[in-house]
Write an enzyme that holds these catalytic residues in place. Sequence first.
Site, PDB file in Angstrom:
ATOM      1  N   ASN A 178       2.931  61.357  21.498  1.00 15.05           N
ATOM      2  CA  ASN A 178       2.403  62.702  21.283  1.00 15.05           C
ATOM      3  C   ASN A 178       2.608  63.545  22.538  1.00 15.05           C
ATOM      4  O   ASN A 178       2.748  63.025  23.641  1.00 15.05           O
ATOM      5  CB  ASN A 178       0.910  62.622  20.947  1.00 15.05           C
ATOM      6  CG  ASN A 178       0.322  63.967  20.553  1.00 15.05           C
ATOM      7  OD1 ASN A 178       1.020  64.807  19.973  1.00 15.05           O
ATOM      8  ND2 ASN A 178      -0.939  64.193  20.869  1.00 15.05           N
ATOM      9  N   ASP A 230      -8.475  57.685  20.589  1.00 14.67           N
ATOM     10  CA  ASP A 230      -9.131  58.645  21.481  1.00 14.67           C
ATOM     11  C   ASP A 230      -8.222  59.863  21.602  1.00 14.67           C
ATOM     12  O   ASP A 230      -7.134  59.784  22.185  1.00 14.67           O
ATOM     13  CB  ASP A 230      -9.376  58.040  22.862  1.00 14.67           C
ATOM     14  CG  ASP A 230     -10.342  56.875  22.814  1.00 14.67           C
ATOM     15  OD1 ASP A 230     -11.325  56.965  22.061  1.00 14.67           O
ATOM     16  OD2 ASP A 230     -10.101  55.876  23.518  1.00 14.67           O
ATOM     17  N   LEU A 231      -8.632  60.974  21.062  1.00 15.60           N
ATOM     18  CA  LEU A 231      -7.791  62.161  20.957  1.00 15.60           C
ATOM     19  C   LEU A 231      -7.220  62.573  22.307  1.00 15.60           C
ATOM     20  O   LEU A 231      -7.958  62.829  23.260  1.00 15.60           O
ATOM     21  CB  LEU A 231      -8.590  63.327  20.349  1.00 15.60           C
ATOM     22  CG  LEU A 231      -7.820  64.627  20.117  1.00 15.60           C
ATOM     23  CD1 LEU A 231      -6.674  64.409  19.135  1.00 15.60           C
ATOM     24  CD2 LEU A 231      -8.754  65.723  19.624  1.00 15.60           C
ATOM     25  N   ASP A 232      -5.892  62.636  22.374  1.00  7.65           N
ATOM     26  CA  ASP A 232      -5.159  63.074  23.564  1.00  7.65           C
ATOM     27  C   ASP A 232      -5.486  62.261  24.811  1.00  7.65           C
ATOM     28  O   ASP A 232      -5.360  62.747  25.930  1.00  7.65           O
ATOM     29  CB  ASP A 232      -5.428  64.571  23.844  1.00  7.65           C
ATOM     30  CG  ASP A 232      -4.806  65.473  22.793  1.00  7.65           C
ATOM     31  OD1 ASP A 232      -3.902  65.016  22.066  1.00  7.65           O
ATOM     32  OD2 ASP A 232      -5.246  66.638  22.685  1.00  7.65           O
ATOM     33  N   GLU A 233      -5.895  61.019  24.623  1.00  7.10           N
ATOM     34  CA  GLU A 233      -6.263  60.186  25.767  1.00  7.10           C
ATOM     35  C   GLU A 233      -5.526  58.856  25.766  1.00  7.10           C
ATOM     36  O   GLU A 233      -5.947  57.907  26.435  1.00  7.10           O
ATOM     37  CB  GLU A 233      -7.777  59.955  25.791  1.00  7.10           C
ATOM     38  CG  GLU A 233      -8.581  61.224  26.037  1.00  7.10           C
ATOM     39  CD  GLU A 233     -10.072  60.966  26.146  1.00  7.10           C
ATOM     40  OE1 GLU A 233     -10.457  59.792  26.306  1.00  7.10           O
ATOM     41  OE2 GLU A 233     -10.850  61.925  26.056  1.00  7.10           O
TER      42      GLU A 233
END
Length: 290
Positions: A194, A230-233
């Site tokens: 991403n 974990d969103l964007d992590e």
Amino acid sequence: MNQSNSNYILTASCPSRIGTVDVVTRFLCESGCYISELNSFDDELNQRFFIRVEFAQEGSGKFDEKAFKQGFGERSKAFDMEWELTDKSYRPSVVIMVSKYDHCLNDLLYRYRTHNLPVDIKAVISNHEDLRSLAQWHDIPYHCFPISHETKSQQEAQVQQVLDDSGCELLILARYMQVLSDSMCEQWSRKAINIHHSLLPGFKGAKPYHQAYDKGVKLVGATAHYVSSDLDEGPIITQGMANVNHTYYPKDLIKKGKDIEALTLAKAIQYHIEKRVFLFNDKTVVFERS
């Protein structure tokens, strides 16, 4: 040095101990292989060793991949190595997911068309129709699966069907503005990349570049990472950054940010394909190109 065979990439990791470099390089030497690039790193905190080697067999004989794997497998057992051998010319099957922003998709399709991105793009998937013509111009199948809160599981099932049918090996989220479910993140762990902006300090929510402008931000950037629940992590592969100043209006920050996002994502994909990224304890070791 006379190379008549394809180049190969050998990657390995194991617990730290004396002789880790020697076991790899000595076996390659004894096998008549010429090393063209070697990177290694010993993680002192985690007591873990990582190595990546590009090589080709010298002489006119054909490289015996089966014999190599059997021989190195036996040799590396004493070091408890986890290893992989990859033909450098191999082009993995890729599917790209996107919403409405076209800058990352356009960049990837251009690199693909000009043979600067060694992948086989099987399809583009979106939740909007906006970029169909772009994909079709490159002769790439385009699938539009609209999504809502009520249809999320159904939409992801449609997406997964395309991934299965295409034999997808790497899923690229090129500014796909939907959150993947935990189950899909788990299924595509270490196989999905991403990209998102990384403004400093961080600005979340709507119009992040406008928020950054209001605060007088001095740096804009982007982060490419493996997808996780974990969103964007997820584990970071590459990051890009550029200095900005008071002369940058929101439209200028957005333009600069898009450029960085496209370049950062392309670099992350390249590193993944070239087996330059190692994952251990949800952290990456990345052997960048010199």
